[in-house]
Design a protein around this motif. Structure first.
Motif, PDB file in Angstrom:
ATOM      1  N   ARG A  93     -67.171 -77.029  48.481  1.00  0.00           N
ATOM      2  CA  ARG A  93     -68.066 -75.900  48.760  1.00  0.00           C
ATOM      3  C   ARG A  93     -68.988 -76.205  49.934  1.00  0.00           C
ATOM      4  O   ARG A  93     -69.197 -75.348  50.800  1.00  0.00           O
ATOM      5  CB  ARG A  93     -68.898 -75.587  47.514  1.00  0.00           C
ATOM      6  N   LEU A  97     -69.313 -74.152  53.447  1.00  0.00           N
ATOM      7  CA  LEU A  97     -70.545 -73.447  53.769  1.00  0.00           C
ATOM      8  C   LEU A  97     -71.208 -73.972  55.039  1.00  0.00           C
ATOM      9  O   LEU A  97     -71.751 -73.198  55.818  1.00  0.00           O
ATOM     10  CB  LEU A  97     -71.544 -73.556  52.617  1.00  0.00           C
ATOM     11  N   PRO A  99     -74.057 -75.723  55.020  1.00  0.00           N
ATOM     12  CA  PRO A  99     -75.363 -75.137  54.679  1.00  0.00           C
ATOM     13  C   PRO A  99     -76.439 -75.427  55.721  1.00  0.00           C
ATOM     14  O   PRO A  99     -76.506 -76.498  56.289  1.00  0.00           O
ATOM     15  CB  PRO A  99     -75.711 -75.816  53.346  1.00  0.00           C
ATOM     16  N   TRP A 103     -81.379 -73.501  50.250  1.00  0.00           N
ATOM     17  CA  TRP A 103     -80.928 -72.364  49.441  1.00  0.00           C
ATOM     18  C   TRP A 103     -79.423 -72.461  49.189  1.00  0.00           C
ATOM     19  O   TRP A 103     -78.942 -72.295  48.091  1.00  0.00           O
ATOM     20  CB  TRP A 103     -81.254 -71.055  50.168  1.00  0.00           C
ATOM     21  N   ASP A 104     -78.650 -72.738  50.255  1.00  0.00           N
ATOM     22  CA  ASP A 104     -77.197 -72.825  50.122  1.00  0.00           C
ATOM     23  C   ASP A 104     -76.786 -74.022  49.273  1.00  0.00           C
ATOM     24  O   ASP A 104     -75.879 -73.936  48.444  1.00  0.00           O
ATOM     25  CB  ASP A 104     -76.538 -72.943  51.501  1.00  0.00           C
ATOM     26  N   ASP A 107     -77.776 -73.351  45.507  1.00  0.00           N
ATOM     27  CA  ASP A 107     -76.926 -72.305  44.947  1.00  0.00           C
ATOM     28  C   ASP A 107     -75.519 -72.832  44.667  1.00  0.00           C
ATOM     29  O   ASP A 107     -74.942 -72.565  43.610  1.00  0.00           O
ATOM     30  CB  ASP A 107     -76.830 -71.117  45.913  1.00  0.00           C
ATOM     31  N   SER A 108     -74.976 -73.585  45.622  1.00  0.00           N
ATOM     32  CA  SER A 108     -73.618 -74.100  45.465  1.00  0.00           C
ATOM     33  C   SER A 108     -73.502 -75.011  44.254  1.00  0.00           C
ATOM     34  O   SER A 108     -72.600 -74.864  43.428  1.00  0.00           O
ATOM     35  CB  SER A 108     -73.201 -74.861  46.728  1.00  0.00           C
ATOM     36  N   LYS A 204     -85.186 -74.956  44.616  1.00  0.00           N
ATOM     37  CA  LYS A 204     -85.182 -74.694  46.055  1.00  0.00           C
ATOM     38  C   LYS A 204     -86.576 -74.888  46.648  1.00  0.00           C
ATOM     39  O   LYS A 204     -86.731 -75.482  47.720  1.00  0.00           O
ATOM     40  CB  LYS A 204     -84.717 -73.264  46.322  1.00  0.00           C
TER      41      LYS A 204
END
Length: 215
Positions: A93, A97, A99, A103-104, A107-108, A204
């Motif tokens: 992931r 992404l 990132p 946040w990314d 979330d992942s 986060k």
């Protein structure tokens, strides 16, 4: 991004009496792990027995004992397999992404954990082993430390921060997320969405405050 083999998934977590060399033996071991996962979902860990595992897997109990000394060892191997899948999914992931901020990343990681909790047999009952032994994955570290080390290995390839600083912060974030997700699953077997969202927000915010919003 480092590949999955670079993550700290401890060899000690799969205490096989002997390694399955032939493909047939490897398939038999996987059948035993799948059987134990299904039985844990149905009966719980305490009611699990090697006899039940062997019967569900369609093998003789003596065949099970060729590879595992007891049910704890079977579930230890199952938990290690789950950790490897979790780390592998996070790895893939993050590569996809690329990132740009926490946040990314958060979330992942949390979304993958939630999906495993909801869909992987046995995972919702055993997680990464704490209900059995806080050092199930590695006798020298507690289970959360094993997870944190694995995540640090992955995140450190994308975040320009000292590794020890990352490990400390990810450790704190992991403990906070762990506590809040346990609450979410007590409220709702699939995870209370409001509490899950709050867990993401808290983690986060902590990581952004610690390292800045941009990773």
């Amino acid at each position: 991004m480092s590949d999955i083999q670079a993550a700290k998934v401890p060899a000690e977590a799969t205490p096989l009496r002997r390694q399955p060399v032939q493909q047939r033996s490897a398939k038999r071991v996987e059948q035993m792990l799948d059987a134990s996962a299904a039985l844990i979902d149905e009966l719980g860990y305490d009611a699990l027995t090697t006899t039940l595992i062997a019967k569900r897997a369609g093998v003789a109990v003596g065949s099970l004992y060729q590879f595992f000394p007891d049910k704890r060892a079977v579930v230890q191997a199952l938990t290690a397999r789950n950790l490897e899948r979790f780390v592998g999914a996070v790895n893939e992931r993050l590569k996809q992404l690329g990132p740009e901020h926490w946040w990314d990343v958060v979330d992942s990681i949390l979304d993958i954990y939630l999906e495993m909790h909801r869909s992987v047999p046995g995972f919702s009952k055993v997680h990464f082993g704490d209900i059995i032994d806080r050092q199930l994955l590695d006798e020298t570290r507690d289970n959360n430390a094993v997870i944190v080390d694995s995540l640090t290995d992955l995140v450190s390839t994308q975040v320009d921060r000292p590794v020890e600083d990352l490990r400390f912060a990810i450790g704190i974030a992991n403990e906070v997320a762990d506590a809040l997700l346990k609450l979410a699953f007590r409220k709702d077997p699939r995870g209370d969405e409001k509490i899950v969202a709050e867990a993401k927000y808290v983690v986060k915010g902590y990581l952004a405050a610690r390292f800045g919003e941009q990773s």
